[in-house]
Design an enzyme around this catalytic site. Structure first.
Site, PDB file in Angstrom:
ATOM      1  N   LYS A 125      12.200  33.521   2.486  1.00 10.92           N
ATOM      2  CA  LYS A 125      11.105  33.402   1.519  1.00 10.92           C
ATOM      3  C   LYS A 125       9.737  33.337   2.204  1.00 10.92           C
ATOM      4  O   LYS A 125       9.617  32.722   3.267  1.00 10.92           O
ATOM      5  CB  LYS A 125      11.362  32.107   0.730  1.00 10.92           C
ATOM      6  CG  LYS A 125      10.395  31.837  -0.379  1.00 10.92           C
ATOM      7  CD  LYS A 125      10.729  30.517  -1.071  1.00 10.92           C
ATOM      8  CE  LYS A 125       9.697  29.465  -0.778  1.00 10.92           C
ATOM      9  NZ  LYS A 125       9.720  28.287  -1.624  1.00 10.92           N
ATOM     10  N   LYS A 171       4.157  28.976   2.432  1.00 11.04           N
ATOM     11  CA  LYS A 171       2.822  28.647   2.930  1.00 11.04           C
ATOM     12  C   LYS A 171       2.872  27.860   4.243  1.00 11.04           C
ATOM     13  O   LYS A 171       1.935  27.857   5.010  1.00 11.04           O
ATOM     14  CB  LYS A 171       1.992  27.926   1.870  1.00 11.04           C
ATOM     15  CG  LYS A 171       2.584  26.668   1.304  1.00 11.04           C
ATOM     16  CD  LYS A 171       1.583  26.003   0.377  1.00 11.04           C
ATOM     17  CE  LYS A 171       2.008  25.924  -1.062  1.00 11.04           C
ATOM     18  NZ  LYS A 171       3.210  25.132  -1.335  1.00 11.04           N
ATOM     19  N   LYS A 209      14.744  22.894   4.448  1.00  5.48           N
ATOM     20  CA  LYS A 209      13.661  22.091   5.014  1.00  5.48           C
ATOM     21  C   LYS A 209      14.170  21.108   6.067  1.00  5.48           C
ATOM     22  O   LYS A 209      13.464  20.799   7.015  1.00  5.48           O
ATOM     23  CB  LYS A 209      12.874  21.371   3.911  1.00  5.48           C
ATOM     24  CG  LYS A 209      12.045  22.351   3.090  1.00  5.48           C
ATOM     25  CD  LYS A 209      10.836  21.728   2.442  1.00  5.48           C
ATOM     26  CE  LYS A 209       9.964  22.817   1.837  1.00  5.48           C
ATOM     27  NZ  LYS A 209       8.862  22.340   1.028  1.00  5.48           N
TER      28      LYS A 209
HETATM   29  N1  AQP Z   1       7.903  33.364  -1.940  1.00  7.78           N
HETATM   30  C1  AQP Z   1       7.824  33.022  -3.215  1.00  7.78           C
HETATM   31  N2  AQP Z   1       8.117  33.910  -4.190  1.00  7.78           N
HETATM   32  C2  AQP Z   1       8.018  33.559  -5.511  1.00  7.78           C
HETATM   33  N3  AQP Z   1       7.609  32.343  -5.916  1.00  7.78           N
HETATM   34  C3  AQP Z   1       7.304  31.430  -4.976  1.00  7.78           C
HETATM   35  N4  AQP Z   1       6.875  30.154  -5.033  1.00  7.78           N
HETATM   36  C4  AQP Z   1       6.693  29.678  -3.785  1.00  7.78           C
HETATM   37  N5  AQP Z   1       6.992  30.622  -2.878  1.00  7.78           N
HETATM   38  C5  AQP Z   1       7.391  31.719  -3.586  1.00  7.78           C
HETATM   39  C6  AQP Z   1       6.624  29.425  -6.274  1.00  7.78           C
HETATM   40  O1  AQP Z   1       5.357  28.791  -6.154  1.00  7.78           O
HETATM   41  C7  AQP Z   1       5.381  27.561  -6.901  1.00  7.78           C
HETATM   42  C8  AQP Z   1       4.783  26.478  -6.082  1.00  7.78           C
HETATM   43  O2  AQP Z   1       5.587  26.235  -4.955  1.00  7.78           O
HETATM   44  P1  AQP Z   1       5.445  24.871  -4.211  1.00  7.78           P
HETATM   45  O3  AQP Z   1       4.191  24.806  -3.495  1.00  7.78           O
HETATM   46  O4  AQP Z   1       5.628  23.739  -5.159  1.00  7.78           O
HETATM   47  O5  AQP Z   1       6.694  24.792  -3.282  1.00  7.78           O
HETATM   48  P2  AQP Z   1       7.515  25.825  -2.513  1.00  7.78           P
HETATM   49  O6  AQP Z   1       8.382  26.601  -3.448  1.00  7.78           O
HETATM   50  O7  AQP Z   1       8.227  25.040  -1.452  1.00  7.78           O
HETATM   51  O8  AQP Z   1       6.417  26.811  -1.884  1.00  7.78           O
HETATM   52  P3  AQP Z   1       6.196  27.172  -0.400  1.00  7.78           P
HETATM   53  O9  AQP Z   1       5.094  28.152  -0.346  1.00  7.78           O
HETATM   54  O10 AQP Z   1       7.485  27.589   0.260  1.00  7.78           O
HETATM   55  O11 AQP Z   1       5.685  25.813   0.209  1.00  7.78           O
HETATM   56  P4  AQP Z   1       6.161  25.052   1.498  1.00  7.78           P
HETATM   57  O12 AQP Z   1       6.052  26.044   2.634  1.00  7.78           O
HETATM   58  O13 AQP Z   1       5.229  23.896   1.636  1.00  7.78           O
HETATM   59  O14 AQP Z   1       7.570  24.616   1.256  1.00  7.78           O
HETATM   60  C9  AQP Z   1       6.826  27.303  -7.288  1.00  7.78           C
HETATM   61  O15 AQP Z   1       6.981  27.598  -8.669  1.00  7.78           O
HETATM   62  C10 AQP Z   1       7.602  28.270  -6.451  1.00  7.78           C
HETATM   63  O16 AQP Z   1       8.761  28.699  -7.116  1.00  7.78           O
END
Ligand code: AQP
Length: 335
Positions: free
Chosen positions: A201, A204, A119
């Protein structure tokens, strides 16, 4: 009554950031698994808005997504009567314990977190202290509820390990205060990768809309995105480390159909990627349709969503206060 009946329920905690439209990574990696705990565990599912502000958010969008994330929890099968559904900033103990745990977390530990490194590279203009201490707040979220089980995607494993280390350190410094939580990462749930770059990965907040399938995408959008997904030049549907694009699509197909990798390989033997991508798109869009429909129904009643968050916050606060009073006494605060 036997002892098993009297034993308190084990606790589950997890959260999702309202930092963007939720993806099938969030769904398959996390939310889809949440409802399996509702009957036998005391479950806390939180919309972690305080985590979301570690990256700049447009305030009106953050507010809207907070409602949407709660509605998605419910649309994915979480009954508000069986689960405590709430918003992180409505329970001030998260911030309070987060600060305290900062003082029990080493700079070196936080520096090693891969999410921080990723990040900081993505948001080079805004490498704020909150982004750095994100894992301590996550530890507070979990430890506040004396959590036994944390269902998360595999990408959060490192943060969970750190939460365990912080809890162990605190318990050793004083006496048993926090339960040491276990992760729940089902074997069949892999990390869902970006459709445009299957070595990173699916996230979102990815600005490339074609790399991400959102839970609320229309069927047309889902089909179009899978059609464009990056594969390779072999035209062979096979699960293998050196075929990240195809393997990612196979993981998604498996998650929506319940088929094994061997069954999928047999199903598409001798067929090109066109047929395969079409089938993955169909399975995904069909699997998500009931969630989309229920989401639309829930979003039409904002007052109900507000009453769910209010009741959830009151319940969570009750449990959080118990842990906080213990923590404050142990560290020597006048309480
Ligand atoms: N690509 C993924 N595959 C499997 N699990 C995933 N998770 C997120 N992306 C994947 C799981 O979703 C839960 C919530 O995630 P989060 O919103 O708390 O944070 P994150 O992991 O940082 O998700 P994003 O989508 O990548 O958000 P941004 O883009 O804002 O950083 C967690 O349990 C995560 O493991």
């Amino acid at each position: 009554m036997n002892e098993a009946v009297l034993a308190p329920k084990k606790t589950v905690f997890s959260g999702v950031q309202p930092s963007g439209n939720l993806t099938i990574g969030n769904y398959l990696g996390a939310i889809k698994n949440f409802s399996r705990f509702s009957e036998e565990y005391k479950t806390f599912y939180c919309v972690v808005d305080m985590h979301a502000i570690t990256v700049r958010q447009v305030p009106a969008e953050l507010r809207r997504r907070t409602y949407e994330t709660l509605a998605l929890y419910m649309a994915c099968g979480l009954d508000e009567k069986k689960n405590t559904l709430f918003v992180q900033s409505h329970v001030p103990e998260h911030a309070e314990l987060g600060w305290i745990l900062n003082c029990y977390t080493m700079f070196g530990e936080l520096s090693r977190m891969t999410q921080f490194k990723d990040k900081s590279a993505k948001h080079a203009q805004n490498i704020n202290a909150g982004l750095f201490t994100y894992p301590t707040l996550m530890a507070a979220d979990i430890l506040l509820y004396q959590t036994d089980v944390v269902p998360v995607g595999v990408d959060q494993k490192q943060h969970l390990e750190l939460a365990r280390d912080i809890a162990t350190r605190f318990n050793q410094a004083y006496s048993d205060t926090f339960k040491i939580p276990e992760g729940f990462i089902p074997k069949e749930t892999m990390k869902i990768m970006s459709l445009a770059d299957p070595t990173s990965k699916m996230s979102k907040s990815d600005p490339n809309q074609n790399s991400v399938v959102y839970i609320l995408d229309s069927k047309d959008d889902v089909m179009r995105k899978f059609k464009k997904a990056v594969t390779d030049s072999e035209a062979c549907v096979k699960y293998s480390e050196d075929k990240p694009g195809v393997s990612n699509l196979m993981s998604i197909y498996r998650a929506f159909t319940g088929k094994t990798f061997e069954e999928i390989e047999r199903e598409f033997e001798g067929k090109g990627y066109g047929d395969f991508k079409l089938a993955v798109g169909e399975a995904c869009a069909d699997g998500l349709r009931p969630v989309r429909e229920e989401f639309a129904r829930l979003m039409a009643d904002k007052a109900h969503l507000e009453s769910v968050m209010k009741a959830g916050a009151e319940d969570a606060h009750h449990y959080a206060m118990r842990t906080m009073s213990k923590v404050k006494r142990k560290i020597g605060f006048v309480y």
